[in-house]
Write a protein that holds these residues in place. Structure first.
Motif, PDB file in Angstrom:
ATOM      1  N   ARG A   5     -16.131 109.331  83.033  1.00 11.53           N
ATOM      2  CA  ARG A   5     -16.331 107.943  83.468  1.00 11.53           C
ATOM      3  C   ARG A   5     -17.012 107.179  82.344  1.00 11.53           C
ATOM      4  O   ARG A   5     -18.139 107.498  81.972  1.00 11.53           O
ATOM      5  CB  ARG A   5     -17.186 107.886  84.722  1.00 11.53           C
ATOM      6  CG  ARG A   5     -16.492 108.465  85.930  1.00 11.53           C
ATOM      7  CD  ARG A   5     -17.256 108.263  87.224  1.00 11.53           C
ATOM      8  NE  ARG A   5     -18.676 108.106  87.057  1.00 11.53           N
ATOM      9  CZ  ARG A   5     -19.452 107.421  87.892  1.00 11.53           C
ATOM     10  NH1 ARG A   5     -18.953 106.836  88.947  1.00 11.53           N
ATOM     11  NH2 ARG A   5     -20.756 107.340  87.689  1.00 11.53           N
ATOM     12  N   ASP A  30     -26.397 107.797  86.508  1.00  7.50           N
ATOM     13  CA  ASP A  30     -25.364 107.625  87.529  1.00  7.50           C
ATOM     14  C   ASP A  30     -24.054 108.313  87.142  1.00  7.50           C
ATOM     15  O   ASP A  30     -23.063 108.202  87.854  1.00  7.50           O
ATOM     16  CB  ASP A  30     -25.085 106.138  87.772  1.00  7.50           C
ATOM     17  CG  ASP A  30     -26.227 105.423  88.488  1.00  7.50           C
ATOM     18  OD1 ASP A  30     -27.115 106.101  89.049  1.00  7.50           O
ATOM     19  OD2 ASP A  30     -26.229 104.175  88.473  1.00  7.50           O
ATOM     20  N   TRP A  32     -22.346 107.948  84.027  1.00  2.33           N
ATOM     21  CA  TRP A  32     -21.496 107.204  83.094  1.00  2.33           C
ATOM     22  C   TRP A  32     -21.773 107.610  81.656  1.00  2.33           C
ATOM     23  O   TRP A  32     -22.924 107.818  81.271  1.00  2.33           O
ATOM     24  CB  TRP A  32     -21.775 105.700  83.194  1.00  2.33           C
ATOM     25  CG  TRP A  32     -21.359 105.056  84.466  1.00  2.33           C
ATOM     26  CD1 TRP A  32     -22.159 104.761  85.532  1.00  2.33           C
ATOM     27  CD2 TRP A  32     -20.052 104.610  84.802  1.00  2.33           C
ATOM     28  NE1 TRP A  32     -21.420 104.166  86.508  1.00  2.33           N
ATOM     29  CE2 TRP A  32     -20.118 104.056  86.092  1.00  2.33           C
ATOM     30  CE3 TRP A  32     -18.828 104.632  84.143  1.00  2.33           C
ATOM     31  CZ2 TRP A  32     -19.011 103.521  86.735  1.00  2.33           C
ATOM     32  CZ3 TRP A  32     -17.724 104.094  84.781  1.00  2.33           C
ATOM     33  CH2 TRP A  32     -17.817 103.557  86.064  1.00  2.33           C
ATOM     34  N   THR A  78     -13.413 103.091  81.832  1.00  2.00           N
ATOM     35  CA  THR A  78     -13.129 103.256  83.256  1.00  2.00           C
ATOM     36  C   THR A  78     -13.444 101.953  83.973  1.00  2.00           C
ATOM     37  O   THR A  78     -12.750 101.548  84.900  1.00  2.00           O
ATOM     38  CB  THR A  78     -13.985 104.393  83.850  1.00  2.00           C
ATOM     39  OG1 THR A  78     -13.791 105.575  83.083  1.00  2.00           O
ATOM     40  CG2 THR A  78     -13.655 104.637  85.307  1.00  2.00           C
ATOM     41  N   ARG A 176     -20.310 100.714  90.398  1.00  2.00           N
ATOM     42  CA  ARG A 176     -19.991 101.915  91.193  1.00  2.00           C
ATOM     43  C   ARG A 176     -18.980 101.574  92.285  1.00  2.00           C
ATOM     44  O   ARG A 176     -18.007 102.298  92.496  1.00  2.00           O
ATOM     45  CB  ARG A 176     -21.255 102.513  91.819  1.00  2.00           C
ATOM     46  CG  ARG A 176     -22.114 103.303  90.863  1.00  2.00           C
ATOM     47  CD  ARG A 176     -23.220 104.060  91.582  1.00  2.00           C
ATOM     48  NE  ARG A 176     -24.133 103.231  92.342  1.00  2.00           N
ATOM     49  CZ  ARG A 176     -25.218 102.635  91.859  1.00  2.00           C
ATOM     50  NH1 ARG A 176     -25.542 102.789  90.566  1.00  2.00           N
ATOM     51  NH2 ARG A 176     -25.993 101.907  92.614  1.00  2.00           N
ATOM     52  N   ASP A 177     -19.224 100.471  92.966  1.00  2.00           N
ATOM     53  CA  ASP A 177     -18.327 100.039  94.058  1.00  2.00           C
ATOM     54  C   ASP A 177     -16.942  99.697  93.534  1.00  2.00           C
ATOM     55  O   ASP A 177     -15.948  99.871  94.234  1.00  2.00           O
ATOM     56  CB  ASP A 177     -18.897  98.826  94.787  1.00  2.00           C
ATOM     57  CG  ASP A 177     -20.164  99.137  95.574  1.00  2.00           C
ATOM     58  OD1 ASP A 177     -20.479 100.340  95.760  1.00  2.00           O
ATOM     59  OD2 ASP A 177     -20.841  98.176  95.977  1.00  2.00           O
ATOM     60  N   ILE A 179     -15.136 101.086  91.332  1.00  2.00           N
ATOM     61  CA  ILE A 179     -14.218 102.199  91.008  1.00  2.00           C
ATOM     62  C   ILE A 179     -13.972 103.122  92.192  1.00  2.00           C
ATOM     63  O   ILE A 179     -13.262 104.106  92.073  1.00  2.00           O
ATOM     64  CB  ILE A 179     -14.713 103.019  89.802  1.00  2.00           C
ATOM     65  CG1 ILE A 179     -16.045 103.683  90.088  1.00  2.00           C
ATOM     66  CG2 ILE A 179     -14.774 102.145  88.567  1.00  2.00           C
ATOM     67  CD1 ILE A 179     -16.362 104.803  89.147  1.00  2.00           C
ATOM     68  N   ILE A 180     -14.548 102.807  93.315  1.00  2.00           N
ATOM     69  CA  ILE A 180     -14.357 103.647  94.511  1.00  2.00           C
ATOM     70  C   ILE A 180     -13.027 103.304  95.151  1.00  2.00           C
ATOM     71  O   ILE A 180     -12.583 102.234  95.231  1.00  2.00           O
ATOM     72  CB  ILE A 180     -15.521 103.461  95.522  1.00  2.00           C
ATOM     73  CG1 ILE A 180     -16.790 104.004  94.910  1.00  2.00           C
ATOM     74  CG2 ILE A 180     -15.203 104.139  96.822  1.00  2.00           C
ATOM     75  CD1 ILE A 180     -18.027 103.775  95.714  1.00  2.00           C
TER      76      ILE A 180
END
Length: 180
Positions: A5, A30, A32, A78, A176-177, A179-180
């Motif tokens: 990531r 996190d 990354w 990413t 984060r949100d 790439i979910i």
């Protein structure tokens, strides 16, 4: 920490850019791998810190476009976070004016469908300029998540900003949100 990531953390010349190491460390915690890109003015502001930031990220800090034929020194992104994003950076991006590496990457990332999050750092007087609202609308319509207002950066009165209060946690959570 090796990871697949890759976050492109792209910053422009607003006071929160002066304290990027903790942001990089949080992104790494996190999961990354972080590549740091700066506008030319932000790179100038951080000139004494660039070597340390390169050691921290494990990648060269970029502030200029590659020359034709020059290899890309970063792995593919990413996701990307453009923060802090100044009035000039946001308007240039929305208008497709890609004179800086940061804005050029962000403009191209829209077409490549790389998840993009941006968080402005502008004062209330700049927010009132009619182009700003149009630029934010253009970026949002292109799929960029713009963290402005209650879910991100709340503009301050000119001269009353607090760089330490810049909501980096909200920006990293939005990435984060994305790439979910």
């Amino acid at each position: 920490m090796p990871t697949d990531r890759v976050l492109y953390l792209l910053g422009s010349a607003a006071p929160p850019v002066l304290d990027l190491a903790p942001v990089v460390e949080q992104a790494q915690a996190d999961g990354w791998s972080v590549c740091l890109g700066l506008t030319p003015t932000a790179a100038d502001w951080l000139a004494g810190d660039l070597a340390g930031l390169e050691r921290l990220t494990g990648h060269p800090v970029r502030s200029r476009h590659r020359r034709p034929g020059e290899p890309d020194v970063w792995p593919p992104a990413t996701a990307a976070l453009l923060a802090p994003a100044t009035f000039n950076t946001l308007n240039s991006w929305a208008l497709g004016l890609t004179s800086s590496f940061v804005v050029g990457f962000a403009a191209e990332a829209i077409g490549k469908r790389i998840p993009l999050v941006t968080m402005p750092c502008v004062n209330s007087a700049l927010l009132a300029h009619p182009q700003f609202e149009q630029s934010i609308a253009v970026l949002r319509s292109a799929g960029v998540r713009v963290l402005l207002g209650d879910d991100g950066f709340v503009p301050n009165t000119p001269g009353q900003g607090n760089p330490r209060a810049y909501p980096w946690n909200a920006a990293l959570a939005a990435v984060r949100d994305a790439i979910i």
